[in-house]
Design a protein around this motif. Structure first.
Motif, PDB file in Angstrom:
ATOM      1  N   CYS A  57       0.847  -1.192   0.000  1.00 38.29           N
ATOM      2  CA  CYS A  57       0.000   0.000   0.000  1.00 38.29           C
ATOM      3  C   CYS A  57       0.888   1.251   0.000  1.00 38.29           C
ATOM      4  N   THR A  59       0.039   4.159   0.672  1.00 44.14           N
ATOM      5  CA  THR A  59      -0.328   5.067   1.765  1.00 44.14           C
ATOM      6  C   THR A  59       0.294   4.616   3.082  1.00 44.14           C
ATOM      7  N   CYS A  60       0.056   3.349   3.469  1.00 39.43           N
ATOM      8  CA  CYS A  60       0.452   2.926   4.818  1.00 39.43           C
ATOM      9  C   CYS A  60       1.572   1.888   4.847  1.00 39.43           C
ATOM     10  N   ASN A  62       1.168  -1.352   4.213  1.00 40.54           N
ATOM     11  CA  ASN A  62       0.600  -2.684   4.448  1.00 40.54           C
ATOM     12  C   ASN A  62       0.664  -3.511   3.163  1.00 40.54           C
ATOM     13  N   CYS A  69      -4.736  -0.199   0.435  1.00 43.59           N
ATOM     14  CA  CYS A  69      -5.170  -1.463   1.036  1.00 43.59           C
ATOM     15  C   CYS A  69      -6.576  -1.331   1.625  1.00 43.59           C
ATOM     16  N   CYS A  72      -6.886   1.088   4.568  1.00 40.64           N
ATOM     17  CA  CYS A  72      -6.871   2.503   4.190  1.00 40.64           C
ATOM     18  C   CYS A  72      -8.177   2.911   3.521  1.00 40.64           C
TER      19      CYS A  72
HETATM   20 ZN   LIG Z   1      -2.906   1.059   3.427  1.00 38.08          ZN
END
Ligand SMILES: [Zn+2]
Length: 198
Positions: A57, A59-60, A62, A69, A72
């Motif tokens: 992911c 963003t995070c 993961n 994900c 998110c």
């Molecule tokens: Zn994420």
């Protein structure tokens, strides 16, 4: 160098999995061979599926089949609290506990002088970025209570200080079901430091 037969290669590979020695590897492989339709083929399919579709992911950090994900993307989760974990295993542990309903940020490790892990090896830049949008109000540092984990926590705390977000860390102390007599000194010490009113 002799070439291994496919069966020996499989045994060797399975033996490299964490927590599995040569003896367990033989048991696992024999089981797979006995359950070719029910287990071996579905396992092959699942491995190929994960190999071809697993994403990190952006963003995070993961791992999931989608980017962003599922965590998110979940609209029910709280955008204002960000839980910082060292790796995906820790994220899974937090999710299993059902203790957290906010968003995550996976660092991809912890700072380590011994292993040569420097700040630039971790997902710190994107963490700071996420904390400067005004959405995140609190960052929970859910890092291991080890020297590396705590060094990383201090580093992140100083890094995020200018953003003004509230920085907290997991309380550590007597585990549920834990008997004092069996705890190590460090655990008792932090439990005493973090004591609370009854
Ligand atoms: Zn994420």
């Amino acid at each position: 160098m002799e070439t291994l037969s496919p069966l020996d290669r499989l045994l060797k590979l399975v033996g490299k999995l964490p927590g599995i020695g040569p003896r367990s590897a033989r048991r696992v492989v024999l089981h797979l061979l006995k359950k070719r339709d029910a287990l071996l083929q579905p396992l092959i399919d699942a491995l190929i599926d994960v190999r071809d579709h697993l994403k990190t992911c952006t963003t995070c950090g993961n791992w999931d089949m989608t980017d962003p994900c599922q965590l998110c993307q979940n609209p029910k989760r709280d955008d204002s609290v960000l839980c910082v974990v060292a790796d995906v295993a820790d994220l899974w542990a937090m999710e299993r506990s059902l203790a957290f309903q906010g968003r995550y940020h996976v660092l991809g490790g912890t700072l380590s002088a011994l292993d040569g892990v420097q700040p630039e090896h971790l997902r710190l830049e994107s963490l700071v970025k996420r904390c400067t949008t005004g959405v995140v109000r609190e960052v929970v540092l859910a890092l291991n209570v080890t020297i590396d984990g705590q060094t990383t926590a201090h580093y992140i705390a100083s890094l995020l200080h200018p953003t003004g977000v509230k920085i907290t860390r997991l309380a550590s102390g007597v585990p549920v079901g834990g008997e004092l007599d069996y705890l190590d000194d460090g655990t008792i010490h932090t439990a005493m430091q973090a004591r609370m009113a009854v």
